[in-house]
Each structure stands twice: as C-alpha cells, then as structure tokens.
Scaffold this motif. Structure first.
Motif, PDB file in Angstrom:
ATOM      1  N   VAL A  38       8.841  20.246  10.531  1.00  0.00           N
ATOM      2  CA  VAL A  38       9.858  20.009  11.553  1.00  0.00           C
ATOM      3  C   VAL A  38      11.002  21.010  11.401  1.00  0.00           C
ATOM      4  O   VAL A  38      11.536  21.532  12.385  1.00  0.00           O
ATOM      5  N   PHE A  39      11.398  21.302  10.152  1.00  0.00           N
ATOM      6  CA  PHE A  39      12.400  22.343   9.923  1.00  0.00           C
ATOM      7  C   PHE A  39      11.941  23.669  10.523  1.00  0.00           C
ATOM      8  O   PHE A  39      12.728  24.408  11.111  1.00  0.00           O
ATOM      9  N   ALA A  40      10.660  23.963  10.364  1.00  0.00           N
ATOM     10  CA  ALA A  40      10.134  25.251  10.807  1.00  0.00           C
ATOM     11  C   ALA A  40      10.211  25.422  12.323  1.00  0.00           C
ATOM     12  O   ALA A  40      10.338  26.553  12.813  1.00  0.00           O
ATOM     13  N   VAL A  41      10.124  24.308  13.054  1.00  0.00           N
ATOM     14  CA  VAL A  41      10.160  24.404  14.523  1.00  0.00           C
ATOM     15  C   VAL A  41      11.506  23.965  15.096  1.00  0.00           C
ATOM     16  O   VAL A  41      11.697  24.027  16.316  1.00  0.00           O
ATOM     17  N   ALA A  42      12.414  23.501  14.223  1.00  0.00           N
ATOM     18  CA  ALA A  42      13.717  23.019  14.708  1.00  0.00           C
ATOM     19  C   ALA A  42      14.476  24.143  15.393  1.00  0.00           C
ATOM     20  O   ALA A  42      14.579  25.256  14.875  1.00  0.00           O
ATOM     21  N   ASP A  43      15.007  23.860  16.570  1.00  0.00           N
ATOM     22  CA  ASP A  43      15.776  24.860  17.313  1.00  0.00           C
ATOM     23  C   ASP A  43      17.060  24.285  17.893  1.00  0.00           C
ATOM     24  O   ASP A  43      17.732  24.920  18.691  1.00  0.00           O
ATOM     25  N   ALA A  44      17.382  23.049  17.465  1.00  0.00           N
ATOM     26  CA  ALA A  44      18.591  22.402  17.969  1.00  0.00           C
ATOM     27  C   ALA A  44      19.080  21.396  16.942  1.00  0.00           C
ATOM     28  O   ALA A  44      18.387  21.073  15.967  1.00  0.00           O
ATOM     29  N   PHE A  45      20.280  20.890  17.185  1.00  0.00           N
ATOM     30  CA  PHE A  45      20.908  19.954  16.262  1.00  0.00           C
ATOM     31  C   PHE A  45      20.047  18.716  16.042  1.00  0.00           C
ATOM     32  O   PHE A  45      19.856  18.271  14.901  1.00  0.00           O
ATOM     33  N   THR A  46      19.495  18.157  17.109  1.00  0.00           N
ATOM     34  CA  THR A  46      18.743  16.906  17.013  1.00  0.00           C
ATOM     35  C   THR A  46      17.519  17.050  16.118  1.00  0.00           C
ATOM     36  O   THR A  46      17.283  16.229  15.219  1.00  0.00           O
ATOM     37  N   THR A  47      16.719  18.087  16.344  1.00  0.00           N
ATOM     38  CA  THR A  47      15.523  18.272  15.523  1.00  0.00           C
ATOM     39  C   THR A  47      15.876  18.595  14.083  1.00  0.00           C
ATOM     40  O   THR A  47      15.155  18.199  13.157  1.00  0.00           O
ATOM     41  N   PHE A  48      16.980  19.282  13.862  1.00  0.00           N
ATOM     42  CA  PHE A  48      17.404  19.585  12.494  1.00  0.00           C
ATOM     43  C   PHE A  48      17.825  18.310  11.770  1.00  0.00           C
ATOM     44  O   PHE A  48      17.530  18.135  10.585  1.00  0.00           O
ATOM     45  N   VAL A  49      18.481  17.403  12.487  1.00  0.00           N
ATOM     46  CA  VAL A  49      18.855  16.103  11.907  1.00  0.00           C
ATOM     47  C   VAL A  49      17.606  15.308  11.544  1.00  0.00           C
ATOM     48  O   VAL A  49      17.522  14.698  10.469  1.00  0.00           O
ATOM     49  N   ILE A  50      16.622  15.304  12.446  1.00  0.00           N
ATOM     50  CA  ILE A  50      15.376  14.569  12.185  1.00  0.00           C
ATOM     51  C   ILE A  50      14.685  15.117  10.936  1.00  0.00           C
ATOM     52  O   ILE A  50      14.242  14.353  10.063  1.00  0.00           O
ATOM     53  N   ALA A  51      14.613  16.439  10.827  1.00  0.00           N
ATOM     54  CA  ALA A  51      13.969  17.056   9.664  1.00  0.00           C
ATOM     55  C   ALA A  51      14.705  16.711   8.381  1.00  0.00           C
ATOM     56  O   ALA A  51      14.086  16.378   7.362  1.00  0.00           O
ATOM     57  N   THR A  52      16.036  16.766   8.422  1.00  0.00           N
ATOM     58  CA  THR A  52      16.828  16.467   7.237  1.00  0.00           C
ATOM     59  C   THR A  52      16.711  15.000   6.848  1.00  0.00           C
ATOM     60  O   THR A  52      16.644  14.659   5.655  1.00  0.00           O
ATOM     61  N   ALA A  53      16.660  14.117   7.848  1.00  0.00           N
ATOM     62  CA  ALA A  53      16.504  12.686   7.573  1.00  0.00           C
ATOM     63  C   ALA A  53      15.153  12.414   6.916  1.00  0.00           C
ATOM     64  O   ALA A  53      15.058  11.642   5.949  1.00  0.00           O
ATOM     65  N   MET A  54      14.098  13.045   7.407  1.00  0.00           N
ATOM     66  CA  MET A  54      12.769  12.890   6.810  1.00  0.00           C
ATOM     67  C   MET A  54      12.765  13.413   5.367  1.00  0.00           C
ATOM     68  O   MET A  54      12.185  12.797   4.472  1.00  0.00           O
ATOM     69  N   GLY A  83      12.663  35.354   4.269  1.00  0.00           N
ATOM     70  CA  GLY A  83      13.303  34.575   5.317  1.00  0.00           C
ATOM     71  C   GLY A  83      12.899  33.122   5.281  1.00  0.00           C
ATOM     72  O   GLY A  83      12.337  32.627   4.289  1.00  0.00           O
ATOM     73  N   PRO A  84      13.128  32.389   6.373  1.00  0.00           N
ATOM     74  CA  PRO A  84      12.774  30.971   6.422  1.00  0.00           C
ATOM     75  C   PRO A  84      11.295  30.707   6.161  1.00  0.00           C
ATOM     76  O   PRO A  84      10.939  29.694   5.563  1.00  0.00           O
ATOM     77  N   ALA A  85      10.419  31.618   6.573  1.00  0.00           N
ATOM     78  CA  ALA A  85       8.983  31.405   6.374  1.00  0.00           C
ATOM     79  C   ALA A  85       8.645  31.270   4.894  1.00  0.00           C
ATOM     80  O   ALA A  85       7.814  30.443   4.505  1.00  0.00           O
ATOM     81  N   GLY A  86       9.283  32.079   4.053  1.00  0.00           N
ATOM     82  CA  GLY A  86       9.055  31.985   2.619  1.00  0.00           C
ATOM     83  C   GLY A  86       9.548  30.672   2.053  1.00  0.00           C
ATOM     84  O   GLY A  86       8.900  30.070   1.178  1.00  0.00           O
ATOM     85  N   ILE A  87      10.692  30.206   2.538  1.00  0.00           N
ATOM     86  CA  ILE A  87      11.237  28.916   2.093  1.00  0.00           C
ATOM     87  C   ILE A  87      10.276  27.787   2.454  1.00  0.00           C
ATOM     88  O   ILE A  87       9.950  26.928   1.618  1.00  0.00           O
ATOM     89  N   TYR A  88       9.799  27.803   3.688  1.00  0.00           N
ATOM     90  CA  TYR A  88       8.917  26.731   4.138  1.00  0.00           C
ATOM     91  C   TYR A  88       7.573  26.767   3.410  1.00  0.00           C
ATOM     92  O   TYR A  88       6.991  25.715   3.122  1.00  0.00           O
ATOM     93  N   MET A  89       7.069  27.951   3.111  1.00  0.00           N
ATOM     94  CA  MET A  89       5.792  28.059   2.421  1.00  0.00           C
ATOM     95  C   MET A  89       5.885  27.474   1.013  1.00  0.00           C
ATOM     96  O   MET A  89       5.039  26.668   0.594  1.00  0.00           O
ATOM     97  N   ILE A  90       6.936  27.866   0.267  1.00  0.00           N
ATOM     98  CA  ILE A  90       7.102  27.366  -1.101  1.00  0.00           C
ATOM     99  C   ILE A  90       7.322  25.866  -1.100  1.00  0.00           C
ATOM    100  O   ILE A  90       6.731  25.129  -1.909  1.00  0.00           O
ATOM    101  N   ALA A  91       8.155  25.363  -0.193  1.00  0.00           N
ATOM    102  CA  ALA A  91       8.439  23.927  -0.138  1.00  0.00           C
ATOM    103  C   ALA A  91       7.172  23.139   0.187  1.00  0.00           C
ATOM    104  O   ALA A  91       6.892  22.104  -0.438  1.00  0.00           O
ATOM    105  N   THR A  92       6.391  23.608   1.147  1.00  0.00           N
ATOM    106  CA  THR A  92       5.158  22.905   1.521  1.00  0.00           C
ATOM    107  C   THR A  92       4.174  22.846   0.361  1.00  0.00           C
ATOM    108  O   THR A  92       3.619  21.785   0.046  1.00  0.00           O
ATOM    109  N   LEU A  93       3.935  23.986  -0.274  1.00  0.00           N
ATOM    110  CA  LEU A  93       3.003  24.025  -1.398  1.00  0.00           C
ATOM    111  C   LEU A  93       3.497  23.166  -2.563  1.00  0.00           C
ATOM    112  O   LEU A  93       2.705  22.488  -3.236  1.00  0.00           O
ATOM    113  N   ALA A  94       4.808  23.179  -2.801  1.00  0.00           N
ATOM    114  CA  ALA A  94       5.365  22.405  -3.909  1.00  0.00           C
ATOM    115  C   ALA A  94       5.212  20.908  -3.665  1.00  0.00           C
ATOM    116  O   ALA A  94       4.810  20.152  -4.568  1.00  0.00           O
TER     117      ALA A  94
END
Length: 393
Positions: free
Chosen positions: A290-306, A356-367
């Motif tokens: 969800v972080f990876a596709v977030a493009d607005a405040f609402t989706t970013f809040v949802i990702a952070t809440a999850m 960039g963000p892609a590297g962050i998301y890749m490491i977080a997902t694998l971890a």
C-alpha cells in the motif's frame, strides 16, 4: 497433546504487582530511546549541536543499549530483581550527573554507561515477562506503556527543556527511574535458585535451534521496521505531504499501536501463536504494498495504520514464542539486542537494492516475509510448557 505453537508457561500464582514492576523496569530501560526525538531536537536547538553530534549521541545510546542486552546473557539467570535494581541504580546516578550540565565528552560517557544499564534493565524485564502466565499480554502491556510515554515525552518534555534548559530532560528520566526503583524494591519478589532451575532447566539441541529460529524472526522483523520507519517521513514528503500531515500520520499510528498492543493478550489464548504471527506478517507485507502505491494522504494513512497494527501484534507473539521454545533464558536476554541490530541493519540494506523507495519496499517486504517464515519454522513442533514465575499473570 498441546496445540502447535500454543504451549504456555504454567505455575505463576501471584497478582499483578510483580508484573507492573517488571513492565516499569523494562520501560525505564528504554526511556532514553523513547525520548530520543525530543532530546535530539534539544541538542540542536538548545545546545547548538551539529547533525554529526546528534548522530554520534544517538549511536552511543543505541550501541550501548545493545551491549547492555548482550551483557545480560553472561549474568546468572533468573535474578531479575537483583540485576534490575543494580541497573536502575546506575541509571539513576547517570541521570543525576547529567543534571549537573557536564561537558559534551562527559555527557556521552554518562549516556553510554546509562545506556548499557538500560540494556540490562530491558533485557532482564523481557526475560521475566516471558515467564509470566500470559506472555503476550505482558509484552502487549509493555508496548502500550512505551507508546503512552513516547507521547508524553513529545508533549511534556519540550516545555520543561525550554524553561529549565537541556539538562532538565534527564530530570524527567530520573523521575521515572525512581518510580521504577520503588516498584521493583517493593513489588518484585526474588526467585529462589530452585525455582530458577525449574523455570529454566536448559535447552537441548532442538531448543537452541528453535530459539535461533525465533531470534532470526525478530531480527528480520526489526530489519523491516528499520527500513520502513526510518524513511517514513521522507516517503510521505515524496508524495507531497507537508510537515503537519506527516505529524498527523504519526499521531494516528501511535493510536493504532496503542490499541493493537492489547490484542495479543486477548487472542493468544484462543488462536495460539502461529496464526496471529502469520496474519500480522501478511498485514505488514500488505502495508508495504500500500505504501508503494500510495499517492495521497488517505492511502498513506491506511498504509501506516496497517504497519503499526502489524508491528504491535507480531512482536509480542514473537517474544512469547521465544519464551515457549527457550528453556535456558539466554536467547531471551539476547532478543532485545537484536532489536537495535535490526533497526540499524534495515536502513543499511536499502542501499543494496534498486535505490529510492523501491529499495526500501523490497527490503521491508523480504524482511517481513522472513520474519513470518522463520517463526513458523521454529514453532512447527510442539514443546512442553515452561513453569511461570510468580510475578503476575
């Protein structure tokens, strides 16, 4: 036969006073870490410290905290009260000396010593919580108290520092250390050598391997947390969020975390450990997407809440699982050190990815995937229950 991943300590008989003391002891050990954002800001705004100075200060605190956790693995097992009192005494002395406005070098020395003592305190408390009747509930309450105090630090410490100066920050830490000392002295009972032997008879080879599996799960989890949490504000700025919006997101995450911290103690007795760990790991992985596709405040809040929800659900179950498979005690004492190691490893590993963000998301997902798989592997076989200490339920 016991349910897979759901065997629990047995034998504790005392009320809640000991548990309150244990949780307070552990929280005192990490208070400097909880207050770090405020202390870092005060170093810059009040003391005129550079970014390099702040980085050095933070590194000293984190490294010495981890060293204190590792030191606990060499101390006699089961002496939670004895070493908790000793650690608090060192922390109190360091906080008192910090009130005298020492030089920069002496401040680093004092915070290093205090950080090591804090590591001993939090590791001893963590090991004690693992031996309570409902370990997930104990760890959940531990995280809930940390959440409350981190919020208190953010709102209460800046006015105190503004009025009384930078050193006053350690007056707040000193007050909490004194409360913890009082509770440990009056509420936490010493454990006899016979009870320690019954509680921690030692691991066989399978026990060591399964403990290692849970420790790997914890390391993977905090590697993912470090990769994502470190850059959370930057990720928000990348989609156009301003400072106030990011602050609101962080506040919402704290509320979610506080509520989620109570769930492990409620659902653990019904569903065991493996199902909640699987669900929480899946939520964390989904949050990254969800972080990876977030493009607005609402989706970013949802990702952070999850993300916050998964964080505060999976970690108590990981610690409870370690308490289940570890009959020696030393792996549990080392678990706290892996928290700092993972938080530092996560950001470092992001440079190995695509950037960039892609590297962050890749490491977080694998971890997070590794955290779930390692925990399942470690808990896939049943293990006999471990006697609980008489320090709460």
């Amino acid at each position: 036969m016991l349910k897979t991943g759901n065997s629990r300590p047995t034998g504790g008989t005392t009320g809640q006073e000991g548990l309150v003391a244990i949780i307070t002891l552990g929280t005192a050990g990490v208070m400097t870490f909880l207050a770090m954002p405020v202390i870092a800001a005060a170093l810059v705004n009040v003391m005129g410290a550079s970014e390099r100075d702040v980085g050095l200060f933070s590194t000293v605190q984190l490294i010495t905290l981890s060293c204190g956790c590792l030191l606990s693995t060499f101390l006699p097992r089961g002496q939670f009260r004895r070493f908790g009192i000793a650690a608090l005494a060192v922390m109190i002395v360091c906080d008192l000396l910090c009130l005298t406005q020492p030089s920069w070098t002496m401040l680093l020395v004092l915070r290093g010593i205090g950080g090591a003592a804090g590591g001993v305190a939090v590791s001893q408390a963590t090991a004690a919580m693992a031996r309570t009747r409902n370990a997930e509930r104990s760890f959940g309450l531990f995280l809930a108290l940390q959440t409350i105090l981190s919020i208190v630090c953010v709102y209460a410490m800046p006015p105190i520092i503004a009025r009384f100066g930078f050193a006053a920050a350690y007056g707040v830490l000193l007050a909490f250390d004194l409360i913890a000392m009082l509770l440990v002295l009056t509420r936490l009972k010493a454990i006899s050598p016979t009870a320690v032997h019954q509680m921690m008879p030692g691991n066989d080879m399978a026990g060591w391997l399964r403990s290692a599996g849970v420790l790997i799960s914890i390391l993977c989890f905090f590697t993912g947390v470090g990769a994502l949490w470190t850059f959370l504000a930057i990720l928000g700025q990348g989609i156009g969020l301003d400072g106030s919006q990011i602050a609101l997101v962080l506040s919402i995450s704290k509320l979610i975390a506080f509520g989620a911290s109570f769930l492990p103690g409620i659902i653990g007795s019904r569903f065991g450990r493996i199902p909640p760990i699987v669900v929480a790991a899946a939520i964390l992985i989904a949050a990254v997407q969800v972080f990876a596709v977030a493009d607005a405040f609402t989706t970013f809040v949802i990702a952070t809440a999850m993300f916050s929800f998964g964080w505060y659900v999976i970690y108590p179950f990981q610690l409870g699982a370690l308490g289940q498979v570890d009959h020696d005690g030393r792996p549990m004492l080392a678990a706290a050190a892996l928290t700092g190691a993972g938080l530092g490893l996560g950001p470092a590993l992001t440079v190995l990815g695509p950037g960039g963000p892609a590297g962050i998301y890749m490491i977080a997902t694998l971890a997070f995937l590794g955290a779930g798989v390692a925990a399942i592997a470690a808990l896939s076989r049943t293990s006999p229950p471990v006697p609980a200490i008489a320090q709460g339920s």
